[in-house]
Design a protein around this motif. Structure first.
Motif, PDB file in Angstrom:
ATOM      1  N   ILE A 173       0.854  -1.191   0.000  1.00  0.00           N
ATOM      2  CA  ILE A 173       0.000   0.000   0.000  1.00  0.00           C
ATOM      3  C   ILE A 173       0.888   1.238   0.000  1.00  0.00           C
ATOM      4  CG2 ILE A 173      -1.696   1.327   1.338  1.00  0.00           C
ATOM      5  CD1 ILE A 173      -2.905  -1.216   2.288  1.00  0.00           C
ATOM      6  N   ASP A 174       0.532   2.193  -0.837  1.00  0.00           N
ATOM      7  CA  ASP A 174       1.258   3.468  -0.891  1.00  0.00           C
ATOM      8  C   ASP A 174       1.338   4.055   0.516  1.00  0.00           C
ATOM      9  OD1 ASP A 174       1.699   6.363  -1.115  1.00  0.00           O
ATOM     10  OD2 ASP A 174       1.472   6.052  -3.270  1.00  0.00           O
ATOM     11  N   GLN A 175       2.536   4.516   0.908  1.00  0.00           N
ATOM     12  CA  GLN A 175       2.724   5.031   2.265  1.00  0.00           C
ATOM     13  C   GLN A 175       1.877   6.257   2.552  1.00  0.00           C
ATOM     14  OE1 GLN A 175       4.522   3.811   5.201  1.00  0.00           O
ATOM     15  NE2 GLN A 175       3.818   2.240   3.795  1.00  0.00           N
ATOM     16  N   LYS A 176       1.577   7.036   1.529  1.00  0.00           N
ATOM     17  CA  LYS A 176       0.713   8.193   1.749  1.00  0.00           C
ATOM     18  C   LYS A 176      -0.683   7.751   2.178  1.00  0.00           C
ATOM     19  CE  LYS A 176       3.246  11.161  -1.452  1.00  0.00           C
ATOM     20  NZ  LYS A 176       3.236  11.898  -2.724  1.00  0.00           N
ATOM     21  N   ILE A 177      -1.161   6.690   1.547  1.00  0.00           N
ATOM     22  CA  ILE A 177      -2.473   6.163   1.916  1.00  0.00           C
ATOM     23  C   ILE A 177      -2.403   5.504   3.291  1.00  0.00           C
ATOM     24  CG2 ILE A 177      -4.258   4.491   1.317  1.00  0.00           C
ATOM     25  CD1 ILE A 177      -3.545   4.922  -1.608  1.00  0.00           C
ATOM     26  N   THR A 203       5.748  12.622   5.327  1.00  0.00           N
ATOM     27  CA  THR A 203       5.387  11.761   4.203  1.00  0.00           C
ATOM     28  C   THR A 203       4.940  12.573   3.000  1.00  0.00           C
ATOM     29  OG1 THR A 203       4.694   9.999   5.732  1.00  0.00           O
ATOM     30  CG2 THR A 203       3.877   9.868   3.474  1.00  0.00           C
ATOM     31  N   TRP A 230       1.317  -2.406   7.370  1.00  0.00           N
ATOM     32  CA  TRP A 230       1.552  -1.591   6.169  1.00  0.00           C
ATOM     33  C   TRP A 230       2.322  -0.290   6.383  1.00  0.00           C
ATOM     34  CZ3 TRP A 230      -3.468  -4.140   5.840  1.00  0.00           C
ATOM     35  CH2 TRP A 230      -3.491  -5.129   4.865  1.00  0.00           C
ATOM     36  N   GLN A 260       5.504   1.804   6.998  1.00  0.00           N
ATOM     37  CA  GLN A 260       6.941   1.585   6.899  1.00  0.00           C
ATOM     38  C   GLN A 260       7.663   2.488   7.897  1.00  0.00           C
ATOM     39  OE1 GLN A 260       8.142   2.239   2.840  1.00  0.00           O
ATOM     40  NE2 GLN A 260       6.799   0.635   2.022  1.00  0.00           N
ATOM     41  N   GLU A 277      -3.116  14.641  -8.942  1.00  0.00           N
ATOM     42  CA  GLU A 277      -2.364  13.417  -8.641  1.00  0.00           C
ATOM     43  C   GLU A 277      -2.631  12.943  -7.222  1.00  0.00           C
ATOM     44  OE1 GLU A 277       2.273  11.995  -8.062  1.00  0.00           O
ATOM     45  OE2 GLU A 277       1.834  13.935  -8.977  1.00  0.00           O
ATOM     46  N   SER A 306      -4.895   9.726  -5.608  1.00  0.00           N
ATOM     47  CA  SER A 306      -4.233   8.682  -4.815  1.00  0.00           C
ATOM     48  C   SER A 306      -4.877   8.444  -3.473  1.00  0.00           C
ATOM     49  CB  SER A 306      -2.756   9.038  -4.608  1.00  0.00           C
ATOM     50  OG  SER A 306      -2.625  10.157  -3.763  1.00  0.00           O
TER      51      SER A 306
END
Length: 475
Positions: free
Chosen positions: A6-10, A127, A185, A187, A469, A473
């Protein structure tokens, strides 16, 4: 089996939103259960009040150290440890068998909450780059305003249909789900370099902020001239004055007060403290006005004040689109000036006022507050160095706590000073004076906003393509 990535921003948004919602809701949901808890335990009014005060004081003690803790032990694990402790403490609160146990478990909740929000904010702003923060704020504003509105309504339902224990148990599923998600999830970011723990700074900051918060919280009820309030105020002011001297003399202080030399950070904090004082003060007084003067039920009171949350959520979607073109200065000034007008109009309402007018004023207040929340949250860290984000988050979180306490203290004191009558009209008049005081606080916030320079926040004003963008996301 390959693990889902999973994208770290999410990932950061998910765990932070869950923790933010749970923490903020916990501060309001307990209020409707206090009378039942007092009856169940046969506790005194002072003991019941201590349940709230202990929680706030423990938050104030931990917040100053939260930046150092996150940098020293890694923001991911400090955040998840705090989240786990808050969840366990919530369950322990619900299992408390007497008032003493409840006080102890509420203290544990406060300790966890004191690190939870500042460290989570640090994760968030490390982030997301500056140009994406206004879009993040548009998402994060939802739990910020929904949780205070949901808390009293949900708390009333749980107390009426189950028991007061469930106002604490409700945190369990949310906290556990967020904790599991975060362990899997999230990091761990790169470790930041920090100096040795600043014990003197920690003691001075903890004692100073805790004493000052106690003074603001209890001053109106105990009397501003009472010995305990005077002593508490003296300790708070003295400790914080010593803190300034000590921290400025250190090369690596626990709280880097030199960050206030950054104009945008300094002015943004001032705007926020007066604005949040006005807003929190209204959320504190309006339910009392509706129940004590109008004669509304607790549920009707909650439903009448809740339009402010709708106003913030709807308006925030517009503010996020205006921010890159207009900048924080004009948005914040215009929005908070509108809030001052709404609160000024509240000073004209009485027992005969149609509740739909009150709801409209609350909605208008929420619309205006979005013009403070989003621009300030996006701009306040714009010029903060990456390594100093943890300390800046701790300072900003402390300001939010003090701003809320300041609003309740000022409006509560104005109400008490003018509450000399016994008729409905006389009671209404005392609230009108308090609403006018909130309008003055909002007006001060708007005036301070004029000192914001949009060019200082240029890094947070994204181009259209960058908007799209990020919006895609996190949608």
């Amino acid at each position: 089996m390959k693990r889902i990535v999973i994208d770290q921003k999410i990932a950061v948004c998910v765990v932070f939103v869950a923790a933010l919602f749970m923490s903020i809701m916990d501060g309001t949901i307990i209020n409707v259960a206090l009378a039942t808890i007092q009856q169940d335990f046969g506790a005194s009014s002072s003991a019941i009040n201590a349940i709230v005060v202990i929680y706030l004081i423990c938050i104030a003690v931990v917040i100053p150290a939260s930046g150092w803790l996150g940098d020293r032990w890694n923001t991911k694990w400090v955040f998840l440890t705090s989240l786990g402790l808050f969840t366990l403490a919530s369950l322990a609160c619900g299992l408390a068998q007497n008032i003493e146990q409840l006080m102890l478990t509420r203290a544990a909740q406060g300790i966890a909450a004191g690190a939870l929000m500042p460290v989570g904010t640090t994760m968030l702003f490390r982030t997301f780059p500056p140009h994406q923060r206004i879009q993040v704020s548009r998402v994060l504003i939802i739990p910020t305003v929904i949780a205070p509105a949901v808390g009293p309504v949900l708390g009333g339902f749980l107390v009426d249909h189950l028991s007061w224990h469930w106002v604490f148990f409700v945190n369990g599923p949310i906290g556990l789900a967020a904790l599991i998600f975060g362990v899997i999830w999230l990091q761990a970011p790169a470790q930041e370099e920090v100096g040795a723990f600043d014990w003197l700074g920690f003691i001075l900051a903890g004692a100073g902020f805790a004493a000052l918060l106690y003074t603001l919280t209890e001053g109106a009820s105990k009397g501003w001239g009472s010995p305990i309030i005077l002593v508490s105020a003296a300790i708070g002011v003295g400790a914080l004055a010593a803190l300034v001297v000590v921290e400025l003399a250190k090369a690596k202080p626990m709280l880097d007060l030199r960050l206030f030399s950054i104009r945008l950070f300094r002015v943004s904090n001032l705007v926020a403290i007066f604005g949040s004082a006005a807003f929190t003060g209204i959320l504190f007084l309006m339910p009392q006005f509706l129940q004590n003067v109008v004669g509304a039920s607790a549920l009707e009171s909650g439903l009448t004040t809740s339009p402010e949350a709708i106003g913030v959520v709807l308006s925030s979607q517009i503010v996020a689109r205006l921010y890159p073109k207009v900048g924080p200065r004009r948005l914040t000034f215009g929005g908070v000036l509108g809030v001052a007008v709404m609160m000024g109009l509240m000073s004209t309402i009485d027992a005969e006022t149609n509740l739909w007018l009150v709801r409209a004023l609350m909605f208008g207040t929420g619309v205006g507050m979005a013009y403070l929340f989003l621009p300030i949250e996006a701009a306040v860290f714009a010029q903060i160095p990456h390594a100093s984000t943890g300390q800046a988050s701790a300072i900003f979180s402390m300001q939010q706590q003090l701003g809320s306490a300041l609003g309740v203290a000022i409006l509560g004191s104005v109400l008490a000073l003018n509450h000399s009558g016994t008729t409905v009209n006389q009671n209404a008049q005392s609230y009108q004076y308090a609403f006018l005081a909130a309008a003055i606080l909002a007006f001060v916030s708007a005036c301070v906003a004029l000192f914001i320079r949009d060019r200082d926040a240029a890094a947070t004003m994204a181009q259209h393509g960058e908007h799209s963008e990020l919006s895609h996301s996190i949608a």
